[in-house]
Design an enzyme around this catalytic site. Structure first.
Site, PDB file in Angstrom:
ATOM      1  N   CYS A  72       0.813  -1.218   0.000  1.00  0.00           N
ATOM      2  CA  CYS A  72       0.000   0.000   0.000  1.00  0.00           C
ATOM      3  C   CYS A  72       0.842   1.262   0.000  1.00  0.00           C
ATOM      4  CB  CYS A  72      -0.950  -0.005   1.197  1.00  0.00           C
ATOM      5  SG  CYS A  72      -0.116  -0.112   2.800  1.00  0.00           S
ATOM      6  N   HIS A 362      -1.594   0.890   7.311  1.00  0.00           N
ATOM      7  CA  HIS A 362      -2.014   1.072   5.916  1.00  0.00           C
ATOM      8  C   HIS A 362      -1.722   2.499   5.475  1.00  0.00           C
ATOM      9  CE1 HIS A 362      -4.069   0.127   2.250  1.00  0.00           C
ATOM     10  NE2 HIS A 362      -5.097   0.928   2.460  1.00  0.00           N
ATOM     11  N   ASN A 384      -7.705   5.145  -2.159  1.00  0.00           N
ATOM     12  CA  ASN A 384      -7.172   3.882  -1.659  1.00  0.00           C
ATOM     13  C   ASN A 384      -6.541   3.097  -2.806  1.00  0.00           C
ATOM     14  OD1 ASN A 384      -6.616   1.860   0.178  1.00  0.00           O
ATOM     15  ND2 ASN A 384      -8.710   1.623   0.892  1.00  0.00           N
TER      16      ASN A 384
END
Length: 442
Positions: A72, A362, A384
């Site tokens: 991520c 994250h 995202n």
């Protein structure tokens, strides 16, 4: 445990009686017997307040998808950098090669692991620090690790090094690499203990790992042609680029001008101080540095960058009060306490860090913010990397309350810092233990 008190039969009977006398508990037992807990706790009325409309709304290249990997932080960084490429080329959609960065990240982490093993050979087996090192390497990372990689290796468009099955699904590959790395650790510790120079053998180990990484990720791009059509459908081809020349020509961001801010309201981390973490990194010649600031300052600096049209890389604890399908992060939207028989949850952010209830796990991109009638943020737009099926076509919204509680890191240009914080960057950073919450990887 000395004089530990066991659970008595009387206590069990009291618990049983209390449950049996509660109609609410029995009703909730029925409700969650066939309903996932988060769905049972979902408060639609609260969720409706989190509209996907924002005062500032950035990023238009579409969302990316990290698939079954922990990259991520790489995806978030490439999503920041690609905005510069899209602007320079006049294209509607652009993606940089996350696989290219992931290859070099793995290779550099392998070297970092081997050097850490050599550096810690005086530590006995079972030592906490050695155990931490021997966990091996993972997909995760932090902003300064991206900076080190980009400065050394540049970036490439995704066409120059596309995803592979292993880059998109890393679990088995990572397990096998770590198994071999621990075998290397045994060998290196024996060499050092015997008074031998470990470096020649370490170089052979790196060659072996390079071959394995090429098999899994593909050979890293070194020279490529960059072809694209702009918004007017005009074709362009820039030939013979390297990842370094591509970055210089199409991205051009001076990453040394950006600083990693953290919000860690714990007693061991005063505001206005910088911190680093022992045995945390990928490129050994790089460094990790965080500047701890109060939340009010933290948000002001993030907003300043957004107002100038530049999105913000940030790290948070995405495991708390979120819904992947709805694209929401908000404590008030999930009434877990009511569903679980009247439990209350009240840890402060400081307590959550100190007692290992929360840490960054994250990284994403803050792509917008909405202001209330007083000009203060009340919700934030998040880009995202979970694909377009998650959230609202891949975008999420987080409440300002959730931002306060679960956002730990953000990266902004130094030009937005007040003078006292600019001076703080000149401090020698305080070194934290490897297992400190601020050393957690996104």
């Amino acid at each position: 445990m000395k004089q530990a008190k066991p659970i008595s039969r009387q206590l069990i009977e009291a618990c049983k009686k209390e449950y049996e006398n509660s109609c609410l508990c029995k009703a909730m037992t029925c409700a969650v017997s066939k309903t996932e807990l988060a769905q049972a706790a979902f408060d639609g009325e609260a969720a409706r307040k989190l509209d996907m409309t924002f005062s500032i709304d950035l990023c238009s290249s579409g969302v990316t998808w990290q698939k079954a990997s922990g990259r991520c932080w790489i995806f978030a960084a490439m999503n920041i950098l690609r905005e510069k490429v899209a602007e320079a080329c006049g294209v509607e959609r652009m993606e940089l090669s996350e696989n290219y960065i992931a290859f070099w990240d793995k290779f550099e982490k392998i070297n970092y692991f081997l050097e850490s093993v050599i550096d810690s050979t005086d530590l006995p087996v079972g030592d906490r620090t050695l155990d931490w090192i021997l966990q091996g390497i993972s997909d995760g990372g932090q902003w300064d690790m991206i900076v080190s990689l980009v400065k050394k290796y540049g970036v490439a468009p995704i066409t120059a090094m596309p995803e592979t099955c292993q880059s998109s699904s890393t679990r088995v590959m990572s397990r096998m690499l770590n198994m071999k790395l621990r075998e290397y650790a045994v060998e290196l510790r024996k060499l050092v203990s015997a008074g031998a120079d470990p470096q020649p053998r370490k170089e052979e180990m790196l060659k072996e790992m390079y071959r394995a990484l090429c098999i899994c990720f593909g050979k890293p791009a070194d020279v490529f042609d960059f072809e694209y059509r702009d918004k007017d459908k005009q074709y362009h081809c820039d030939r013979g680029l390297t990842p370094q020349s591509f970055y210089e020509k199409y991205v051009g961001m001076d990453l040394d001008e950006y600083v990693s801010m953290i919000h860690a309201p714990t007693r061991d981390k005063p505001y206005g101080k910088t911190f680093t973490v022992k045995y945390l990194g990928n490129v050994v010649e790089g460094s990790i540095r965080h500047l701890n600031v109060p939340m009010e300052t933290f948000k002001e600096l993030v907003v300043s960058q957004l107002k100038d049209g530049e999105p913000v890389w940030f790290g948070s604890d995405c495991s708390k009060y979120g819904d992947r399908a709805q694209g929401i992060w908000d404590q008030d939207t999930y009434r877990y306490g009511d569903v679980l028989g009247g439990l209350t949850f009240g840890l402060t952010k400081e307590e959550a860090l100190d007692y290992r209830d929360s840490a960054m796990n994250h990284a994403m991109v803050i792509a917008g913010v909405n202001f209330d009638e007083n000009g203060r943020p009340n919700r934030w737009k998040i880009e995202n990397s979970w694909g377009e099926e998650a959230g609202y076509k891949g975008y999420f919204v987080m409440s300002d309350k959730w931002f306060d509680a679960y956002t730990y890191q953000a990266v902004v240009n130094k030009k937005y810092l007040p003078e006292d914080l600019k001076k703080a960057l000149d401090q020698e950073p305080i070194e934290l233990s490897p297992w400190d919450p601020m050393g957690s990887l996104a």
